[in-house]
Design a protein around this motif. Sequence first.
Motif, mmCIF file in Angstrom:
data_model
loop_
_atom_site.group_PDB
_atom_site.id
_atom_site.type_symbol
_atom_site.label_atom_id
_atom_site.label_comp_id
_atom_site.label_asym_id
_atom_site.label_seq_id
_atom_site.Cartn_x
_atom_site.Cartn_y
_atom_site.Cartn_z
ATOM 1 N N ASN A 23 -40.886 60.568 -84.273
ATOM 2 C CA ASN A 23 -40.954 61.615 -83.258
ATOM 3 C C ASN A 23 -39.808 62.604 -83.402
ATOM 4 N N GLU A 24 -38.598 62.096 -83.661
ATOM 5 C CA GLU A 24 -37.451 62.984 -83.837
ATOM 6 C C GLU A 24 -37.592 63.811 -85.107
ATOM 7 N N ALA A 25 -38.061 63.177 -86.181
ATOM 8 C CA ALA A 25 -38.244 63.904 -87.438
ATOM 9 C C ALA A 25 -39.272 65.010 -87.276
ATOM 10 N N ILE A 26 -40.393 64.686 -86.638
ATOM 11 C CA ILE A 26 -41.452 65.668 -86.444
ATOM 12 C C ILE A 26 -40.972 66.801 -85.550
ATOM 13 N N ALA A 30 -40.912 70.621 -86.656
ATOM 14 C CA ALA A 30 -41.684 71.596 -85.892
ATOM 15 C C ALA A 30 -40.812 72.758 -85.444
ATOM 16 N N ARG A 31 -39.523 72.480 -85.234
ATOM 17 C CA ARG A 31 -38.603 73.531 -84.802
ATOM 18 C C ARG A 31 -37.908 74.210 -85.973
ATOM 19 N N GLY A 32 -38.267 73.786 -87.191
ATOM 20 C CA GLY A 32 -37.703 74.431 -88.369
ATOM 21 C C GLY A 32 -36.322 73.950 -88.740
ATOM 22 N N ARG A 33 -35.905 72.779 -88.231
ATOM 23 C CA ARG A 33 -34.579 72.262 -88.552
ATOM 24 C C ARG A 33 -34.737 71.066 -89.477
ATOM 25 N N LEU A 34 -34.477 71.276 -90.752
ATOM 26 C CA LEU A 34 -34.604 70.212 -91.734
ATOM 27 C C LEU A 34 -33.236 69.595 -91.969
ATOM 28 N N GLY A 35 -33.083 68.354 -91.594
ATOM 29 C CA GLY A 35 -31.807 67.682 -91.772
ATOM 30 C C GLY A 35 -31.736 66.976 -93.106
ATOM 31 N N ARG A 36 -30.753 66.093 -93.252
ATOM 32 C CA ARG A 36 -30.632 65.311 -94.475
ATOM 33 C C ARG A 36 -31.789 64.332 -94.571
ATOM 34 N N ALA A 37 -32.106 63.952 -95.787
ATOM 35 C CA ALA A 37 -33.249 63.060 -96.000
ATOM 36 C C ALA A 37 -33.006 61.702 -95.357
ATOM 37 N N GLN A 38 -34.052 61.155 -94.754
ATOM 38 C CA GLN A 38 -34.018 59.799 -94.230
ATOM 39 C C GLN A 38 -35.218 59.082 -94.830
ATOM 40 N N PHE A 39 -34.948 58.066 -95.620
ATOM 41 C CA PHE A 39 -36.008 57.469 -96.410
ATOM 42 C C PHE A 39 -36.768 56.419 -95.621
ATOM 43 N N VAL A 40 -38.079 56.626 -95.515
ATOM 44 C CA VAL A 40 -38.950 55.723 -94.783
ATOM 45 C C VAL A 40 -39.379 54.556 -95.661
ATOM 46 N N VAL A 41 -39.493 54.795 -96.959
ATOM 47 C CA VAL A 41 -40.037 53.793 -97.866
ATOM 48 C C VAL A 41 -38.916 53.091 -98.609
ATOM 49 N N SER A 42 -38.928 51.773 -98.597
ATOM 50 C CA SER A 42 -37.938 51.029 -99.356
ATOM 51 C C SER A 42 -38.335 51.011 -100.820
ATOM 52 N N SER A 43 -37.376 50.770 -101.707
ATOM 53 C CA SER A 43 -37.698 50.679 -103.126
ATOM 54 C C SER A 43 -38.549 49.448 -103.376
ATOM 55 N N ALA A 44 -39.405 49.524 -104.375
ATOM 56 C CA ALA A 44 -40.297 48.402 -104.659
ATOM 57 C C ALA A 44 -40.675 48.427 -106.125
ATOM 58 N N ARG A 89 -43.456 70.186 -107.288
ATOM 59 C CA ARG A 89 -42.975 71.154 -106.302
ATOM 60 C C ARG A 89 -43.944 71.298 -105.132
ATOM 61 N N GLY A 90 -44.450 70.138 -104.671
ATOM 62 C CA GLY A 90 -45.353 70.129 -103.531
ATOM 63 C C GLY A 90 -44.662 69.641 -102.275
ATOM 64 N N ILE A 91 -45.375 69.730 -101.142
ATOM 65 C CA ILE A 91 -44.834 69.254 -99.871
ATOM 66 C C ILE A 91 -45.688 68.139 -99.270
ATOM 67 N N GLY A 92 -46.833 67.856 -99.890
ATOM 68 C CA GLY A 92 -47.696 66.782 -99.418
ATOM 69 C C GLY A 92 -48.556 66.281 -100.562
ATOM 70 N N GLY A 111 -39.845 69.740 -99.658
ATOM 71 C CA GLY A 111 -40.347 69.801 -101.021
ATOM 72 C C GLY A 111 -39.338 69.459 -102.097
ATOM 73 N N ALA A 112 -38.248 68.787 -101.723
ATOM 74 C CA ALA A 112 -37.223 68.444 -102.711
ATOM 75 C C ALA A 112 -36.601 67.099 -102.358
ATOM 76 N N LYS A 113 -36.375 66.286 -103.362
ATOM 77 C CA LYS A 113 -35.772 64.971 -103.155
ATOM 78 C C LYS A 113 -34.351 65.130 -102.625
ATOM 79 N N GLY A 114 -34.013 64.353 -101.616
ATOM 80 C CA GLY A 114 -32.680 64.435 -101.037
ATOM 81 C C GLY A 114 -32.555 65.471 -99.944
ATOM 82 N N GLU A 115 -33.656 66.169 -99.644
ATOM 83 C CA GLU A 115 -33.653 67.152 -98.567
ATOM 84 C C GLU A 115 -34.800 66.848 -97.609
ATOM 85 N N GLY A 116 -34.694 67.346 -96.386
ATOM 86 C CA GLY A 116 -35.779 67.209 -95.428
ATOM 87 C C GLY A 116 -36.026 65.776 -94.997
ATOM 88 N N GLU A 117 -37.268 65.497 -94.627
ATOM 89 C CA GLU A 117 -37.663 64.183 -94.123
ATOM 90 C C GLU A 117 -38.824 63.649 -94.963
#
Length: 241
Positions: A23-26, A30-44, A89-92, A111-117
Amino acid sequence: MGEAGPLDLDEVACRPVGHSFYNEAITRLARGRLGRAQFVVSSALRTVTLQIIHYPHPTLNYKSKPVKRVDAELRGMIAEMFDLMYAARGIGLAANQVGIPLRFFVMNLAGAKGEGEELVFINPTISRTTGADEAEEGCLSLPGVYGPVLRPAEVLFSAYMPNGEKFEQKVSGMFARCVQHETDHLDGIMFIERMDDDSLYQIQPEVDQFELTFERLRSEGKLPTDQEITAFQNDIEAKYA
């Protein structure tokens, strides 16, 4: 599509992620504020080598099956999908765009590793839409092809997170457009099918070229046959759907 039941998680637990994270990420997106990346998926372990498939690959027309279980192998596929998405260079990126006939997609509007959510949506469902908005879209399965698509401006959608929790959120702007674009993929619909006739006519030569290339590669034995694709889909569905 009927609502999918709860996800079955194996003993290899992914990082706990609660409703507040999504909810916080979305909200930030939605407000156009992209913070540092927070990884949802663990390595596997990555036991399947994936690649983005191009139109008119048959899997792109396939209505994906709901996911019923999440294990280390599936998380490995998810991690690899993020890598492929960034490289292109995609976003989805929807699962069936890499040949996986399951109902989930990955997304990062930066659209870049280490940026956004980095977000993963499993068994997404759009339940309500409002407004209308037209904007240009492209697709990693039709690289270099772009066209205007009219879509609802705001959507209410729900999905499961990789840890098995379900959430529901109202989104708008680019977030809503990306969710609709990727959910369309999971229903076997590409963005060119949402374009009006005049706009589609303008890009038809480019689309035709993808069809010619696909047939040539098939004739040269460089792409799987329909029978091979079906056999692979059946194996994946037997394990996860």
